[in-house]
Motif scaffolding. Structure first.
Motif, PDB file in Angstrom:
ATOM      1  N   GLU A  63       0.872  -1.049   0.016  1.00 29.33           N
ATOM      2  CA  GLU A  63      -0.188  -0.091   0.124  1.00 29.33           C
ATOM      3  C   GLU A  63       0.963   1.079  -0.028  1.00 29.33           C
ATOM      4  O   GLU A  63       1.808   1.312   0.623  1.00 29.33           O
ATOM      5  N   VAL A  64       0.484   2.305  -0.958  1.00 23.43           N
ATOM      6  CA  VAL A  64       1.261   3.580  -0.681  1.00 23.43           C
ATOM      7  C   VAL A  64       0.291   4.410  -0.353  1.00 23.43           C
ATOM      8  O   VAL A  64      -0.785   4.568  -0.831  1.00 23.43           O
ATOM      9  N   ARG A  65       0.755   5.067   0.627  1.00 26.26           N
ATOM     10  CA  ARG A  65      -0.145   6.191   1.067  1.00 26.26           C
ATOM     11  C   ARG A  65       0.552   7.471   1.759  1.00 26.26           C
ATOM     12  O   ARG A  65       1.821   7.167   2.090  1.00 26.26           O
ATOM     13  N   ALA A  66      -0.109   8.337   2.157  1.00 28.97           N
ATOM     14  CA  ALA A  66       0.610   9.504   3.137  1.00 28.97           C
ATOM     15  C   ALA A  66       0.556   8.625   4.444  1.00 28.97           C
ATOM     16  O   ALA A  66      -0.226   8.119   5.085  1.00 28.97           O
ATOM     17  N   PRO A  67       1.857   9.099   5.294  1.00 36.24           N
ATOM     18  CA  PRO A  67       2.155   8.652   6.590  1.00 36.24           C
ATOM     19  C   PRO A  67       1.118   9.220   7.484  1.00 36.24           C
ATOM     20  O   PRO A  67       0.547  10.536   7.517  1.00 36.24           O
ATOM     21  N   ARG A  68       0.764   8.373   8.602  1.00 34.80           N
ATOM     22  CA  ARG A  68      -0.052   9.072   9.633  1.00 34.80           C
ATOM     23  C   ARG A  68       1.026   9.793  10.558  1.00 34.80           C
ATOM     24  O   ARG A  68       2.050   9.350  10.725  1.00 34.80           O
ATOM     25  N   PRO A  69       0.348  10.757  11.308  1.00 31.41           N
ATOM     26  CA  PRO A  69       1.279  11.553  12.361  1.00 31.41           C
ATOM     27  C   PRO A  69       1.961  10.662  12.900  1.00 31.41           C
ATOM     28  O   PRO A  69       3.268  10.954  13.312  1.00 31.41           O
ATOM     29  N   GLU A  70       1.488   9.843  13.584  1.00 30.77           N
ATOM     30  CA  GLU A  70       2.174   8.915  14.668  1.00 30.77           C
ATOM     31  C   GLU A  70       3.133   7.955  13.945  1.00 30.77           C
ATOM     32  O   GLU A  70       3.957   7.220  14.797  1.00 30.77           O
ATOM     33  N   GLU A  71       3.386   7.981  12.521  1.00 31.28           N
ATOM     34  CA  GLU A  71       4.170   7.218  11.897  1.00 31.28           C
ATOM     35  C   GLU A  71       5.490   8.173  11.622  1.00 31.28           C
ATOM     36  O   GLU A  71       6.317   7.537  11.055  1.00 31.28           O
ATOM     37  N   LEU A  72       5.491   9.288  11.837  1.00 26.57           N
ATOM     38  CA  LEU A  72       6.525  10.216  10.958  1.00 26.57           C
ATOM     39  C   LEU A  72       7.929   9.984  11.743  1.00 26.57           C
ATOM     40  O   LEU A  72       8.854   9.883  11.083  1.00 26.57           O
ATOM     41  N   ALA A  73       8.155   9.535  13.056  1.00 24.65           N
ATOM     42  CA  ALA A  73       9.424   9.471  13.555  1.00 24.65           C
ATOM     43  C   ALA A  73       9.795   8.030  12.886  1.00 24.65           C
ATOM     44  O   ALA A  73      11.254   8.059  12.835  1.00 24.65           O
ATOM     45  N   GLU A  74       9.049   7.090  12.812  1.00 18.82           N
ATOM     46  CA  GLU A  74       9.404   5.932  11.994  1.00 18.82           C
ATOM     47  C   GLU A  74       9.840   6.050  10.738  1.00 18.82           C
ATOM     48  O   GLU A  74      10.960   5.463  10.342  1.00 18.82           O
ATOM     49  N   VAL A  75       9.205   6.895  10.112  1.00 17.74           N
ATOM     50  CA  VAL A  75       9.680   7.228   8.888  1.00 17.74           C
ATOM     51  C   VAL A  75      11.062   7.649   8.556  1.00 17.74           C
ATOM     52  O   VAL A  75      11.823   7.337   7.675  1.00 17.74           O
ATOM     53  N   GLY A  76      11.348   8.653   9.499  1.00 17.99           N
ATOM     54  CA  GLY A  76      12.476   9.321   9.684  1.00 17.99           C
ATOM     55  C   GLY A  76      13.678   8.217  10.026  1.00 17.99           C
ATOM     56  O   GLY A  76      14.711   8.365   9.478  1.00 17.99           O
ATOM     57  N   ALA A  77      13.178   7.441  10.921  1.00 17.86           N
ATOM     58  CA  ALA A  77      14.262   6.288  11.175  1.00 17.86           C
ATOM     59  C   ALA A  77      14.626   5.456  10.124  1.00 17.86           C
ATOM     60  O   ALA A  77      15.957   5.083   9.966  1.00 17.86           O
ATOM     61  N   ILE A  78      13.547   5.189   9.440  1.00  7.29           N
ATOM     62  CA  ILE A  78      13.790   4.181   8.262  1.00  7.29           C
ATOM     63  C   ILE A  78      14.648   4.783   7.270  1.00  7.29           C
ATOM     64  O   ILE A  78      15.568   4.038   6.691  1.00  7.29           O
ATOM     65  N   THR A  79      14.466   6.209   6.939  1.00  3.31           N
ATOM     66  CA  THR A  79      15.131   6.734   5.989  1.00  3.31           C
ATOM     67  C   THR A  79      16.757   6.641   6.565  1.00  3.31           C
ATOM     68  O   THR A  79      17.753   6.583   5.597  1.00  3.31           O
ATOM     69  N   VAL A  80      17.073   7.275   7.502  1.00  2.94           N
ATOM     70  CA  VAL A  80      18.330   7.355   8.124  1.00  2.94           C
ATOM     71  C   VAL A  80      18.815   5.801   8.062  1.00  2.94           C
ATOM     72  O   VAL A  80      20.061   5.729   7.803  1.00  2.94           O
ATOM     73  N   ALA A  81      18.274   4.959   8.624  1.00  2.85           N
ATOM     74  CA  ALA A  81      18.956   3.507   8.621  1.00  2.85           C
ATOM     75  C   ALA A  81      19.215   2.884   7.193  1.00  2.85           C
ATOM     76  O   ALA A  81      20.295   2.302   6.989  1.00  2.85           O
ATOM     77  N   ALA A  82      18.249   3.245   6.152  1.00  2.00           N
ATOM     78  CA  ALA A  82      18.535   2.740   4.610  1.00  2.00           C
ATOM     79  C   ALA A  82      19.973   3.525   4.047  1.00  2.00           C
ATOM     80  O   ALA A  82      20.617   2.759   3.616  1.00  2.00           O
ATOM     81  N   TYR A  83      19.937   4.803   4.374  1.00  5.55           N
ATOM     82  CA  TYR A  83      20.885   5.488   3.850  1.00  5.55           C
ATOM     83  C   TYR A  83      22.115   4.806   4.610  1.00  5.55           C
ATOM     84  O   TYR A  83      23.353   4.909   3.881  1.00  5.55           O
ATOM     85  N   THR A  84      22.379   4.729   6.101  1.00  6.61           N
ATOM     86  CA  THR A  84      23.256   4.252   6.756  1.00  6.61           C
ATOM     87  C   THR A  84      23.799   3.213   5.973  1.00  6.61           C
ATOM     88  O   THR A  84      25.041   2.574   5.973  1.00  6.61           O
TER      89      THR A  84
END
Length: 162
Positions: free
Chosen positions: A3-24
């Motif tokens: 599923e592709v969708r906008a993130p829910r507000p409570e998911e934003l911290a996890e979205v940031g963590a996923i992004t940093v973890a993937a780049y790292t």
């Protein structure tokens, strides 16, 4: 099913963590704490751009930031182009087509908005992403290549919409 969708507000911290973890994990952050902070700040991206997530089996495993030309998260998009950045998929989400599904969602948004093309800046070291982009019809635009900071060359790829 992805599923592709906008993130829910409570998911934003996890979205940031996923992004940093993937780049790292892929070796794309070399002591660049300022950029890591930008990647981590999904709240800001959600405010200033369109932020999308890829959800696999109810779990957010990927994300992409989409910006129209002239907006804060569009660095190379010209008139009529849509730009995406910070495409990231968690290690657990890889191999399921999440990245492709996110890029296809960007292409669909560009078509719906009447854009003529989609652009992305990418590093030479992003081999897996390059394979995906080539498969989806993105081609290099070397005259638009640039360096956000000295020693960090970025290659611009473009795909016409339609």
């Amino acid at each position: 099913m992805i599923e592709v969708r906008a993130p829910r507000p409570e998911e934003l911290a996890e979205v940031g963590a996923i992004t940093v973890a993937a780049y790292t994990a892929d070796g794309h952050l070399h002591g660049e704490e300022d950029y890591a902070n930008q990647l981590r700040d999904a709240h800001r991206r959600a405010e200033l751009a369109e932020l999308l997530v890829g959800v696999l089996d109810g779990v957010v495993v990927g994300t992409v930031t989409v910006g129209a030309a002239g907006t804060p998260y569009a660095e190379v998009a010209g008139p009529g182009e849509l730009e995406f950045r910070m495409l990231a998929v968690s290690t657990s989400g890889r191999g399921h087509g999440v990245g492709e599904r996110l890029v296809r969602a960007v292409l669909a948004r560009a078509a719906d908005a009447g854009c003529t093309a989609v652009v992305i800046s990418t590093m030479d070291t992003m081999a897996a992403a390059h394979r995906l982009y080539a498969r989806l019809g993105f081609t290099p635009v070397p005259e638009r290549d640039w360096e956000p900071v000295p020693g960090t060359p970025l290659r611009v790829l473009r795909r016409p919409v339609g």
